[in-house]
Design a protein around this motif. Structure first.
Motif, PDB file in Angstrom:
ATOM      1  N   VAL A  44       2.507  -3.171 -21.452  1.00 25.04           N
ATOM      2  CA  VAL A  44       3.201  -4.423 -21.764  1.00 25.04           C
ATOM      3  C   VAL A  44       2.272  -5.419 -22.442  1.00 25.04           C
ATOM      4  N   ILE A  45       1.054  -5.556 -21.920  1.00 24.67           N
ATOM      5  CA  ILE A  45       0.102  -6.532 -22.460  1.00 24.67           C
ATOM      6  C   ILE A  45      -1.226  -5.827 -22.729  1.00 24.67           C
ATOM      7  N   PRO A  46      -1.324  -5.072 -23.796  1.00 27.20           N
ATOM      8  CA  PRO A  46      -2.539  -4.291 -24.029  1.00 27.20           C
ATOM      9  C   PRO A  46      -3.771  -5.116 -24.380  1.00 27.20           C
ATOM     10  N   ASN A  47      -3.567  -6.369 -24.825  1.00 23.64           N
ATOM     11  CA  ASN A  47      -4.697  -7.184 -25.275  1.00 23.64           C
ATOM     12  C   ASN A  47      -5.356  -8.001 -24.165  1.00 23.64           C
ATOM     13  N   ILE A  48      -4.782  -7.964 -22.961  1.00 21.15           N
ATOM     14  CA  ILE A  48      -5.316  -8.747 -21.848  1.00 21.15           C
ATOM     15  C   ILE A  48      -5.688  -7.808 -20.714  1.00 21.15           C
ATOM     16  N   GLU A  49      -6.874  -8.038 -20.170  1.00 21.49           N
ATOM     17  CA  GLU A  49      -7.324  -7.214 -19.048  1.00 21.49           C
ATOM     18  C   GLU A  49      -6.409  -7.420 -17.842  1.00 21.49           C
ATOM     19  N   PRO A  50      -6.048  -6.367 -17.121  1.00 21.91           N
ATOM     20  CA  PRO A  50      -5.196  -6.545 -15.934  1.00 21.91           C
ATOM     21  C   PRO A  50      -5.906  -7.345 -14.860  1.00 21.91           C
ATOM     22  N   PRO A  51      -5.158  -8.144 -14.098  1.00 21.51           N
ATOM     23  CA  PRO A  51      -5.791  -8.943 -13.039  1.00 21.51           C
ATOM     24  C   PRO A  51      -6.226  -8.064 -11.875  1.00 21.51           C
ATOM     25  N   LYS A  52      -7.149  -8.592 -11.110  1.00 23.10           N
ATOM     26  CA  LYS A  52      -7.599  -7.895  -9.909  1.00 23.10           C
ATOM     27  C   LYS A  52      -6.523  -8.019  -8.836  1.00 23.10           C
ATOM     28  N   THR A  53      -6.385  -6.992  -8.031  1.00 21.46           N
ATOM     29  CA  THR A  53      -5.450  -7.005  -6.909  1.00 21.46           C
ATOM     30  C   THR A  53      -6.261  -7.003  -5.618  1.00 21.46           C
ATOM     31  N   PRO A  54      -5.636  -7.316  -4.474  1.00 23.17           N
ATOM     32  CA  PRO A  54      -6.407  -7.351  -3.222  1.00 23.17           C
ATOM     33  C   PRO A  54      -7.168  -6.069  -2.927  1.00 23.17           C
ATOM     34  N   SER A  55      -6.597  -4.916  -3.310  1.00 20.12           N
ATOM     35  CA  SER A  55      -7.288  -3.653  -3.018  1.00 20.12           C
ATOM     36  C   SER A  55      -8.602  -3.520  -3.779  1.00 20.12           C
ATOM     37  N   SER A  56      -8.753  -4.286  -4.861  1.00 20.54           N
ATOM     38  CA  SER A  56      -9.997  -4.240  -5.625  1.00 20.54           C
ATOM     39  C   SER A  56     -11.168  -4.820  -4.834  1.00 20.54           C
ATOM     40  N   PHE A  57     -10.860  -5.686  -3.867  1.00 21.41           N
ATOM     41  CA  PHE A  57     -11.910  -6.373  -3.113  1.00 21.41           C
ATOM     42  C   PHE A  57     -12.066  -5.821  -1.699  1.00 21.41           C
ATOM     43  N   MET A  58     -11.248  -4.859  -1.332  1.00 20.73           N
ATOM     44  CA  MET A  58     -11.286  -4.334   0.027  1.00 20.73           C
ATOM     45  C   MET A  58     -12.359  -3.267   0.159  1.00 20.73           C
ATOM     46  N   GLY A  59     -13.202  -3.424   1.143  1.00 25.17           N
ATOM     47  CA  GLY A  59     -14.196  -2.408   1.429  1.00 25.17           C
ATOM     48  C   GLY A  59     -13.684  -1.489   2.519  1.00 25.17           C
ATOM     49  N   PRO A  60     -14.192  -0.289   2.605  1.00 26.00           N
ATOM     50  CA  PRO A  60     -13.727   0.631   3.652  1.00 26.00           C
ATOM     51  C   PRO A  60     -14.126   0.140   5.034  1.00 26.00           C
ATOM     52  N   ARG A  61     -13.211   0.216   5.956  1.00 24.93           N
ATOM     53  CA  ARG A  61     -13.487  -0.169   7.336  1.00 24.93           C
ATOM     54  C   ARG A  61     -14.216   0.955   8.051  1.00 24.93           C
ATOM     55  N   PRO A  62     -15.117   0.626   8.954  1.00 23.77           N
ATOM     56  CA  PRO A  62     -15.731   1.680   9.754  1.00 23.77           C
ATOM     57  C   PRO A  62     -14.661   2.400  10.577  1.00 23.77           C
TER      58      PRO A  62
END
Length: 202
Positions: A44-62
């Motif tokens: 849809v918008i090839p010229n703009i980088e997709p935004p970050k989603t919450p899963s992008s910042f989630m680290g694996p839990r022990p």
């Protein structure tokens, strides 16, 4: 245009069940790229980088240990700083709205809203105390506690004379308030300074 983009992007996400994530303290969160979302965005918008989603910042839990550990791991963060990061301690006592709540290793998963009060971090014979304004505590099944506060300060840095002065000022404002907004602001000031006063005297 924005509505069209939203509709186009939502179709593949809703139809693709693999994009549905389970958020549970019993299942370690493994971050993975939101490929369906990113692919749809680029169409849809090839010229703009997709935004970050919450899963992008989630680290694996022990993983959840098979036996109760001897320590609880605490992460204590403010909007502008990290006070404690993966700190292993014996116990924390948090000022929940339902009352003081002690958190030990093996505590049941809990989400607690915080009220103005004292956070006590117990490590052997050492106890570090912070005054919190508000926030939330997330206690996970793997003996990890995430404490997120709006504002906090070590108790030993609080000036008792300024607390007394602030309490007197907000009490006066509360008695003379003429609008609901003035009353609400003054009541917040009274509540916070009263909690500060109790923390210092206790």
């Amino acid at each position: 245009m924005l509505r069209q983009v939203t509709r186009v992007l939502s179709r593949p996400l809703l139809s693709n069940r693999s994009c549905v994530r389970t958020f549970s303290t019993d299942v370690p969160a493994t971050p993975s790229p939101d490929t369906a979302f990113i692919e749809s965005w680029k169409k849809v918008i090839p010229n703009i980088e997709p935004p970050k989603t919450p899963s992008s910042f989630m680290g694996p839990r022990p993983p959840i240990p098979s036996t109760i550990p001897s320590k609880i791991t605490v992460n204590f963060v403010l909007p502008y700083a990290s006070e404690l990061a993966t700190k292993e301690v014996d116990m924390v006592i948090i000022p929940a709205t339902t009352g003081q709540m002690g958190v030990l290793p093996g505590h049941v998963p809990t989400i607690a809203e915080l009220k103005p009060g004292i956070l006590s971090v117990h490590e052997g014979n050492d106890v570090t105390k912070y005054f919190l304004s508000s926030g939330f505590a997330f206690v996970h099944a793997n003996s990890v506690a995430d404490i997120v506060a709006v504002e906090a300060v070590p108790v030993d840095r609080i000036d008792p004379s300024l607390v007394q002065k602030g309490l007197a000022e907000f009490t006066q404002k509360l008695s003379s308030a003429s609008t609901d907004l003035e009353k609400a602001e003054a009541q917040i000031g009274v509540d916070v300074h009263s909690a500060l006063n109790s923390a210092l005297s206790g």
